[in-house]
Design an enzyme around this catalytic site. Structure first.
Site, PDB file in Angstrom:
ATOM      1  CG  ASP A 214      25.436  -6.548 -18.050  1.00  0.00           C
ATOM      2  OD1 ASP A 214      25.821  -5.495 -17.533  1.00  0.00           O
ATOM      3  OD2 ASP A 214      24.362  -6.654 -18.674  1.00  0.00           O
ATOM      4  CD  GLU A 277      25.451  -4.852 -13.214  1.00  0.00           C
ATOM      5  OE1 GLU A 277      25.119  -3.664 -13.194  1.00  0.00           O
ATOM      6  OE2 GLU A 277      25.011  -5.641 -14.075  1.00  0.00           O
TER       7      GLU A 277
END
Ligand code: GLC
Length: 559
Positions: A214, A277
């Site tokens: 993330d 990401e």
């Protein structure tokens, strides 16, 4: 017209299984609920393993299921090495992993290293500890500006609205690039780095095959005093910031962190994988995807592109060239838990210089009123886009519910919205709840088979006819198309190369893959002749032997 695929060659085997894998993203709170509390859970997912297996995917990516107050849908983690009791237990997780593995699917978990939650033991300790203490050094605490320190330490904004700093009772401020409940960690602190290595080992030892990372472009920050002001946005046409010089995004030092992670990944057989990401300029993406770093990075270019032949041609060409140059495989994404579903984006009018994601945000903000959404056109194009994506070399990430042809839900009452972006921006951002509405499994019943009771976000009446139950009765459903496409892809997939074929022009994209597999997409407006060969699959019915507008067909050599 349709032939059925006949073999299920396990091509996703060995250390390189990820290169062309199809990964299905599960947002656990909204997938399936086993205990009737309206919140999806791990045993709910376990009960749907046969469904997941029936899709023909290679891996499942689980969005966070860790203990969390769910302020940001679980991306506010209290403890990285446990399961949220509302979602299950570690034993449930082990059972789920075993169930997926037994059915030939790998497991990717989400890891959230940029920030913890404000309930994490470290943050509680930091709040209780004095200024300048080792406990505060795990986060980013600073004195404020102005005579009484009442101004935030810098002008850095939170991505969810408002300033990125919150003041604590003793007068210091802490940094949070997202919600105030998501304090940023200090990655210059060795203890922070070591603890994440322990977390990577914890899940790898439990059999997890990889990690979705993330906000991978966060983590490293320039925290030298005085804190750098936010760079001014360059004028349109002005020269961009020199790469790697932003105070907190995409700094070069972040790659030192991933080099350490890679050493852990490579201690396992097969090596664990990472997918970043990283919302960065395409020229910076390969560093995240490097074999000595995370190995793979999301490419969101397809997701951000409008439904035009020219844009998609450019996105595909550029990304394949980049991946090849840097020894990784490309990733493709049309939808995820952060963006308006692609069936909806493609049903909205596109502007020449406005991305479909921006138009969709405006539509969402109007509660789904304007601009007008053409639902049928949206789903027709979405099906064509999915077939196009699944024919490309590289790996494809699918988001739960897209296989049902779900549209975004726009009309969620304000008081039921959960996304912190909605709250922190005072409603200026509608937020991401509309793609996180729990899945419909049955035509009727409480929450359409998601739970024994009502779902945590309200589902619209039109979910019933799009449920799994309804789709399974309809051979022309989007679910049937996904299953057929994934079956054919498994059978036809070969080396990672693509050749543009004659016929590619401003209206048609036509490419070939090794072994004679070809994909042709007609962006419209009129129908076009099909190239020679056997059509094995089409996203909408052919019309008198022609490929209609907004349709993709897959063709294999034939008489
Ligand atoms: C990522 C996640 C998003 C989350 C944010 C903060 O962008 O995909 O859902 O809100 O990080 O963790």
């Amino acid at each position: 017209m349709e032939q059925r695929p006949t073999s299920s060659r396990p091509f996703a085997a060995g250390a390189e299984w990820w290169r062309q894998a199809v990964v299905y993203q599960i947002y656990p709170r909204s997938f399936a609920d086993s205990d009737g509390d309206g919140l999806g859970d791990l045993r709910g997912i376990l009960s749907r393993v046969p469904y997941l297996a029936s899709l023909g995917i290679d891996a499942v990516w689980l969005s966070p299921f860790y203990p969390s107050a769910l302020v940001d849908g679980g991306y506010d983690v209290d403890d990285y090495r446990d399961v949220n009791p509302q979602l299950g237990t570690l034993a449930d997780f082990d059972e789920l992993t075993a169930g997926l593995h037994a059915n030939g699917m790998k497991v990717i978990v989400d890891i959230v290293p940029n920030h913890t939650s404000n309930r994490h033991a470290w943050f509680r300790e930091a709040l209780a500890a004095p200024k300048g203490s080792p406990a505060r050094d795990r986060y980013v605490f600073r004195d404020g500006l102005g005579p009484d320190g009442a101004q935030p330490p810098s002008d850095w904004p939170s991505l969810f609205g408002g300033p990125a700093w919150t003041r604590v009772p003793d007068g210091q401020w802490y940094l949070h690039l997202f919600a105030a409940e998501q304090p940023d960690l200090n990655w210059a602190n060795r203890e922070v780095r070591d603890d994440f290595l322990t977390t990577l080992r914890f899940w790898s030892d439990r059999g997890v095959d990889g990690f979705r990372v993330d906000v991978a472009h966060g983590l490293a920050k320039n925290l030298a005093e005085p804190l750098e002001p936010l760079p001014a946005t360059p004028d349109p046409g002005g020269s961009p910031l020199p790469p790697g010089t932003h105070p907190f995004w995409d700094r070069d030092e972040v790659h030192g962190i991933y080099a350490e992670w890679r050493q852990v990944f490579d201690q396992y057989d097969p090596p664990r994988i990472g997918v970043a990401e990283a919302w960065v300029h395409p020229s910076r993406r390969p560093r995240y995807a490097s074999p000595s770093g995370l190995g793979q990075a999301f490419n969101f270019d397809l997701l951000e592109a409008n439904w035009t032949c020219g844009e998609l041609l450019r996105v595909i060409t550029d990304n394949l060239a980049d991946a090849q140059r840097h020894g990784t495989s490309t990733t493709w994404v049309l939808s995820n838990h952060d963006v308006v579903r692609h069936a909806t984006r493609y049903g909205l009018p596109a502007g020449d210089h406005v991305s479909s994601t921006e138009t969709a945000k405006a539509w969402l903000h109007s509660g789904g009123a304007a601009p007008g959404l053409d639902r049928r056109l949206g789903i027709r194009r979405a099906r064509a886009a999915t077939l196009l994506m699944l024919a490309l070399p590289g790996s494809a990430y699918l988001y739960q519910g897209e296989e049902l042809g779900l549209h975004e839900v726009a009309d969620i009452p304000a008081e039921l919205r959960e996304d912190p972006a909605f709250r922190r921006s005072g409603g200026a951002e509608t937020g991401r709840d509309g793609c996180r509405v729990p899945l419909p499994w049955t035509v009727g019943g409480p929450s359409f088979g998601f739970s024994a009771g009502p779902a945590h976000l309200p589902q619209p009446a039109w979910f019933g006819p799009l449920s799994v139950e309804a789709a399974e009765r309809d051979p022309a459903s989007t679910l049937a198309l996904y299953r057929q496409a994934l079956g054919w892809r498994r059978k036809l997939q070969g080396p990672e190369s693509l050749e543009w074929m004659p016929g590619t022009n401003g209206q048609v994209l036509h490419f070939g893959r090794p072994g004679g597999w070809r994909s042709v997409t007609n962006f419209g407006p009129g129908a076009v002749p099909l190239p020679h060969g056997n059509v094995v699959l089409a996203s909408s019915p052919l019309h008198e032997g022609l490929l209609p507008a907004n349709t993709t067909a897959w063709i294999i050599p034939g008489s």
